[in-house]
Design an enzyme around this catalytic site. Sequence first.
Site, PDB file in Angstrom:
ATOM      1  N   ASN A   1      44.152  41.565  46.360  1.00 41.11           N
ATOM      2  CA  ASN A   1      43.873  40.654  45.507  1.00 41.11           C
ATOM      3  C   ASN A   1      44.945  40.881  44.047  1.00 41.11           C
ATOM      4  OD1 ASN A   1      43.009  38.580  43.496  1.00 41.11           O
ATOM      5  ND2 ASN A   1      40.954  39.606  43.303  1.00 41.11           N
TER       6      ASN A   1
ATOM      7  N   LYS B   1      45.256  39.027  41.639  1.00 43.48           N
ATOM      8  CA  LYS B   1      44.712  38.681  40.192  1.00 43.48           C
ATOM      9  C   LYS B   1      45.780  37.727  39.489  1.00 43.48           C
ATOM     10  CE  LYS B   1      41.227  41.995  40.449  1.00 43.48           C
ATOM     11  NZ  LYS B   1      40.483  42.969  39.694  1.00 43.48           N
TER      12      LYS B   1
ATOM     13  N   HIS C   1      34.728  35.596  43.158  1.00 42.87           N
ATOM     14  CA  HIS C   1      35.266  36.839  42.566  1.00 42.87           C
ATOM     15  C   HIS C   1      34.368  37.313  41.309  1.00 42.87           C
ATOM     16  CE1 HIS C   1      37.366  40.227  40.889  1.00 42.87           C
ATOM     17  NE2 HIS C   1      37.731  40.562  42.014  1.00 42.87           N
TER      18      HIS C   1
ATOM     19  N   GLU D   1      35.220  38.302  38.412  1.00 41.47           N
ATOM     20  CA  GLU D   1      36.014  37.771  37.287  1.00 41.47           C
ATOM     21  C   GLU D   1      35.831  36.271  37.210  1.00 41.47           C
ATOM     22  OE1 GLU D   1      39.789  39.800  38.493  1.00 41.47           O
ATOM     23  OE2 GLU D   1      38.667  41.689  38.011  1.00 41.47           O
TER      24      GLU D   1
ATOM     25  N   GLU E   1      31.788  44.157  46.144  1.00 41.63           N
ATOM     26  CA  GLU E   1      32.643  44.565  44.965  1.00 41.63           C
ATOM     27  C   GLU E   1      31.679  44.991  43.626  1.00 41.63           C
ATOM     28  OE1 GLU E   1      36.973  43.573  45.037  1.00 41.63           O
ATOM     29  OE2 GLU E   1      36.140  42.202  43.784  1.00 41.63           O
TER      30      GLU E   1
ATOM     31  N   GLY F   1      38.554  47.857  38.521  1.00 40.50           N
ATOM     32  CA  GLY F   1      39.633  48.059  37.717  1.00 40.50           C
ATOM     33  C   GLY F   1      39.465  49.313  36.625  1.00 40.50           C
TER      34      GLY F   1
ATOM     35  N   SER G   1      38.416  49.689  42.507  1.00 40.05           N
ATOM     36  CA  SER G   1      39.279  50.835  42.583  1.00 40.05           C
ATOM     37  C   SER G   1      39.466  51.602  43.710  1.00 40.05           C
ATOM     38  CB  SER G   1      38.527  51.818  41.494  1.00 40.05           C
ATOM     39  OG  SER G   1      38.310  51.447  40.303  1.00 40.05           O
TER      40      SER G   1
END
Length: 250
Positions: free
Chosen positions: A9, A11, A94, A96, A166, A172, A212
């Site tokens: 991904n 992003k 996702h 985010e 996730e 991250g 991660s």
Amino acid sequence: MRKAIIAGNWKMNKTMAETKAMITELAPLVSGADCDVVLCVPFTDLAAAKKAARGTNIKIGAENVHWAEKGAFTGEVSAAMLKELKVDYVIIGHSERRQYFGETDETVNKRVQAALAAKLKPIVCVGETETEREEGLTEKVLEKQLIEGLKGFKSKDFDKIVIAYEPVWAIGTGKTATAKDANETIGYIRKVLAKKFHKSIAEKTRIQYGGSMNTKNCKELMAEEEIDGGLIGGASLKAEDFAFIVNYNK
Ligand code: 13P
């Protein structure tokens, strides 16, 4: 039984030129992979990614899709637009998107419907935040995301749907769920699928771990029985690192 799927991904990273360069470098490094190899890239990179990946085993995905066929939705992209680019996968829900753009389980459900109708394969993301985890709400949060996000889908839809677990606190941050924890939580997701959908759906649905995941921990994570793949952010931006993860079993 379930074929592993390693997906990147990107992003909001990489221009078209960078996309071409990365895929050209990556292709020979992953050509012998036993798993499905996917790169989910920004909308503006899709055409370049498809072109660079032609004739390789790399499949291309988008990072979001709108549920409407067309209309006044400034900044959005429809499933038909993705389909015309011959995109194979699309990430939906996702964290985010949930955190910064108001994505809810209801909009996730609508986006998955639109993706499936266009024969795109949705990668549906679920996961708890750090606070939810600390408050012991992980299972409750996951159950709600799964039941509401995947409401109404039939067994044949789950041949296409991939789930990505996730944990938000691991994205991250360099913090990874231990392989054992990730395995246990993904096992729980399978339990919810068995209870609320069907045992056969729980058995066949591919569930990735994301957060991660990198060259150092991928072998350990992938060795776990319940983990069918990875959704990789940072480590998918470098061809060498992503190839290492794709070749986790070599
Ligand atoms: P990182 O691998 O950078 O933690 O990102 C994970 C992720 O959000 C993939 O969708």
